[in-house]
Design an enzyme around this catalytic site. Structure first.
Site, PDB file in Angstrom:
ATOM      1  N   ASP A 119       0.804  -1.233   0.000  1.00 39.47           N
ATOM      2  CA  ASP A 119       0.000   0.000   0.000  1.00 39.47           C
ATOM      3  C   ASP A 119       0.837   1.283   0.000  1.00 39.47           C
ATOM      4  OD1 ASP A 119      -1.962  -1.909   0.286  1.00 39.47           O
ATOM      5  OD2 ASP A 119      -2.874  -1.075   2.085  1.00 39.47           O
ATOM      6  N   CYS A 125      -4.162  -6.375  -2.448  1.00 39.44           N
ATOM      7  CA  CYS A 125      -3.007  -7.236  -2.135  1.00 39.44           C
ATOM      8  C   CYS A 125      -2.960  -8.591  -2.849  1.00 39.44           C
ATOM      9  CB  CYS A 125      -2.965  -7.498  -0.637  1.00 39.44           C
ATOM     10  SG  CYS A 125      -2.881  -6.000   0.344  1.00 39.44           S
ATOM     11  N   ARG A 145      -0.280  -9.811  -5.889  1.00 38.72           N
ATOM     12  CA  ARG A 145       0.805 -10.760  -5.631  1.00 38.72           C
ATOM     13  C   ARG A 145       0.675 -12.011  -6.488  1.00 38.72           C
ATOM     14  NH1 ARG A 145       2.560  -8.924  -0.194  1.00 38.72           N
ATOM     15  NH2 ARG A 145       1.612  -6.867  -0.221  1.00 38.72           N
ATOM     16  N   HIS A 157       0.263 -13.710   1.492  1.00 38.85           N
ATOM     17  CA  HIS A 157      -1.115 -13.403   1.090  1.00 38.85           C
ATOM     18  C   HIS A 157      -1.610 -14.095  -0.181  1.00 38.85           C
ATOM     19  CE1 HIS A 157      -4.344 -10.150   2.046  1.00 38.85           C
ATOM     20  NE2 HIS A 157      -4.758 -11.400   2.182  1.00 38.85           N
ATOM     21  N   HIS A 170       1.117  -0.963   5.221  1.00 33.93           N
ATOM     22  CA  HIS A 170      -0.293  -1.342   5.362  1.00 33.93           C
ATOM     23  C   HIS A 170      -0.739  -1.010   6.791  1.00 33.93           C
ATOM     24  CE1 HIS A 170      -3.828  -3.983   5.558  1.00 33.93           C
ATOM     25  NE2 HIS A 170      -3.757  -4.128   4.241  1.00 33.93           N
ATOM     26  N   ASN A 172       0.151  -2.195  -4.432  1.00 31.02           N
ATOM     27  CA  ASN A 172      -0.999  -1.397  -4.915  1.00 31.02           C
ATOM     28  C   ASN A 172      -0.877  -0.004  -4.314  1.00 31.02           C
ATOM     29  OD1 ASN A 172      -2.443  -3.514  -2.654  1.00 31.02           O
ATOM     30  ND2 ASN A 172      -2.649  -1.321  -2.246  1.00 31.02           N
ATOM     31  N   LYS A 178      -5.783   2.917  -3.621  1.00 28.03           N
ATOM     32  CA  LYS A 178      -6.027   1.469  -3.469  1.00 28.03           C
ATOM     33  C   LYS A 178      -7.479   1.080  -3.740  1.00 28.03           C
ATOM     34  CE  LYS A 178      -5.779  -2.063   0.166  1.00 28.03           C
ATOM     35  NZ  LYS A 178      -5.186  -2.448   1.450  1.00 28.03           N
TER      36      LYS A 178
HETATM   37 MG    MG Z   1      -1.623  -3.920  -0.486  1.00 30.62          MG
END
Ligand code: MG
Length: 442
Positions: free
Chosen positions: A49, A88, A92, A142, A226, A279, A299
């Site tokens: 973020d 997220c 990824r 994640h 984040h 992001n 975001k």
């Molecule tokens: Mg993120």
């Protein structure tokens, strides 16, 4: 042919076998050494973020990032680098596979109680592992939290970090305390977040030192910035930008430590270091969120602020120093770049959306224009082609309509010029239609 000297077959074979044997005996170590020299190491830092406007080299006047700025000064900084998603997990998924996240089915943010995750994909770590790399994921993964989804099941020799985001401990969902993991074991829960960035840094440095004699890939997806934001005492109150600035300045410190290590070990010239974010900034968090700088929104949106990210590549002698590159590129390109540089191949049995953009990093070559698609969950929300961006958005009556922006003249997407440019819209529409045909279930 007829004049060729005839070598007696027996002797020839004998000689050859001896030569092969000698070479083989010699080669195990020599080749390993030569290979290690030839194959660059990779350090990929992926913030969580971080906004387009949160680094000194991208225009922040409030957050001091001397180490990241030095990376840009000694390397190449991209102005038009995208994440393939605005949140997220899908971001990824695209980074790890080189494929738009819809192809792996990971189009939304995964929660602790989710039982889905990355499956049947070939990750960049797997490709590098096949090429003899030592691989580590240190930070936030994640992409699923069951053992079969964790980094160690997807090409990473080593994992230290969180399986998901640092805010995922909600009572109403009955989330467990946020776990810090080493390999597949929980070593701390709830994780102490204040020292997390420093501990990631220590782990990364240890891994680099332990693997200095062979090619390595360190993927360092920071948990920060984040929300919730945490820093240790020594970084608290340093930044003019409050706690958010302190957190980013800790990440800057972390990069500095890693660069120092590479230099001390004599690995700097053989290591491609990349710095980016998954992001855009979480603007709803106000002071605790980042800044998208001149970009619109943040975001979770498919405006530039949601998906355009800082990206710096640093590799002395290979990536030109002090260059600013305006070619569009994305985190889908990471897998093809790293695979190629490692002497590997991208999987041939599936669509790979990323492109090997090494030429724009190493010799300032232009790449032909190509369409980049902004995915909003499973939907195609926009396409960029050259300077033009066409958004497909619902109007007030819920009907789909096209918006058009000239990103070169209007980086902030302030002026929808669709009505004045119907021909351009007609040119861009088929790109979306063609792409849609390649997506699963379409
Ligand atoms: Mg993120």
């Amino acid at each position: 042919m007829s004049s060729a000297v005839k070598i007696p077959r027996r002797n020839f074979l004998k000689g050859s076998l001896a030569a092969i044997a000698a070479a083989t005996m010699f080669s195990k170590e020599a080749l390993a050494g030569a290979e290690a020299k030839r194959q660059p190491n990779f350090v990929l830092i992926n913030c969580d973020d971080l906004g387009y406007g949160d680094l000194g080299c991208y225009g922040s006047e409030l957050i001091a990032t001397p180490n990241i700025d030095a990376l840009a000064k000694g390397g190449t900084r991209l102005t038009d680098f995208y994440s393939c998603a605005a949140v997220c997990t899908p971001s990824r998924a695209g980074l790890m596979t080189g494929r738009y996240p819809l192809r792996s089915g990971l189009t939304r943010v995964l929660l602790p109680n989710d039982t889905i995750g990355i499956t049947n994909e070939v990750t960049v770590a797997e490709i590098l592992k096949q090429r003899g790399y030592s691989t580590a994921c240190i930070g936030k993964w994640h992409l699923g939290c069951l053992p079969k989804h964790l980094p160690t099941s997807h090409g990473f020799d080593y994992f230290y970090g969180l399986p998901y985001s640092n805010d995922m401990q909600k009572e109403h969902r009955k989330d467990p305390p946020i776990p810090l993991m080493r390999g597949n074991e929980i070593i701390e829960a709830p994780v102490v977040q204040e020292t997390l960035t420093e501990r990631y840094t220590e782990e990364a440095i240890k891994f680099i030192k332990n693997n200095k004699k062979r090619p390595f890939f360190v993927y360092l997806p920071h948990t920060m910035p984040h929300v919730p934001l945490h820093v240790s005492e020594r970084f608290k109150g340093r930044s003019k930008r409050g706690l958010y600035g302190d957190v980013v300045e800790t990440i800057d410190w972390s990069l500095g430590e890693i660069m120092k290590t590479l230099k001390e070990l004599g690995l700097e010239e053989n290591t491609l270091v990349m710095f980016t974010s998954d992001n855009g900034p979480w603007l709803q968090k106000k002071e605790d969120g980042g800044s998208a700088g001149p970009l619109r929104a943040g975001k979770g949106t498919q405006y530039e602020g949601g998906m355009r990210e800082p990206f710096i590549a640093y590799w002395p002698g290979h990536v030109p120093a002090g260059r600013v590159c305006v070619e569009p590129a994305s985190n889908l390109d990471i897998l093809p770049i790293l695979s190629t540089l490692a002497g590997g191949k991208v999987p041939a049995d599936r669509i790979i959306d990323g492109r090997n953009i090494t030429p724009i990093l190493t010799d300032a070559s232009d790449m032909p224009d190509y369409p980049f698609f902004y995915m909003g969950g499973p939907s195609i929300a926009a396409v960029r082609y050259g300077r033009w961006k066409m958004r497909i958005a619902k109007n007030d009556e819920g009907k789909f309509q096209h918006e058009l922006y000239d990103l070169k003249a209007d980086i902030g997407e302030t002026k929808n010029i669709a009505a004045e440019n119907p021909k351009l819209i007609e040119k861009l529409k088929p790109l979306v239609d063609e792409f849609r045909k390649t997506l699963p279930g379409k």
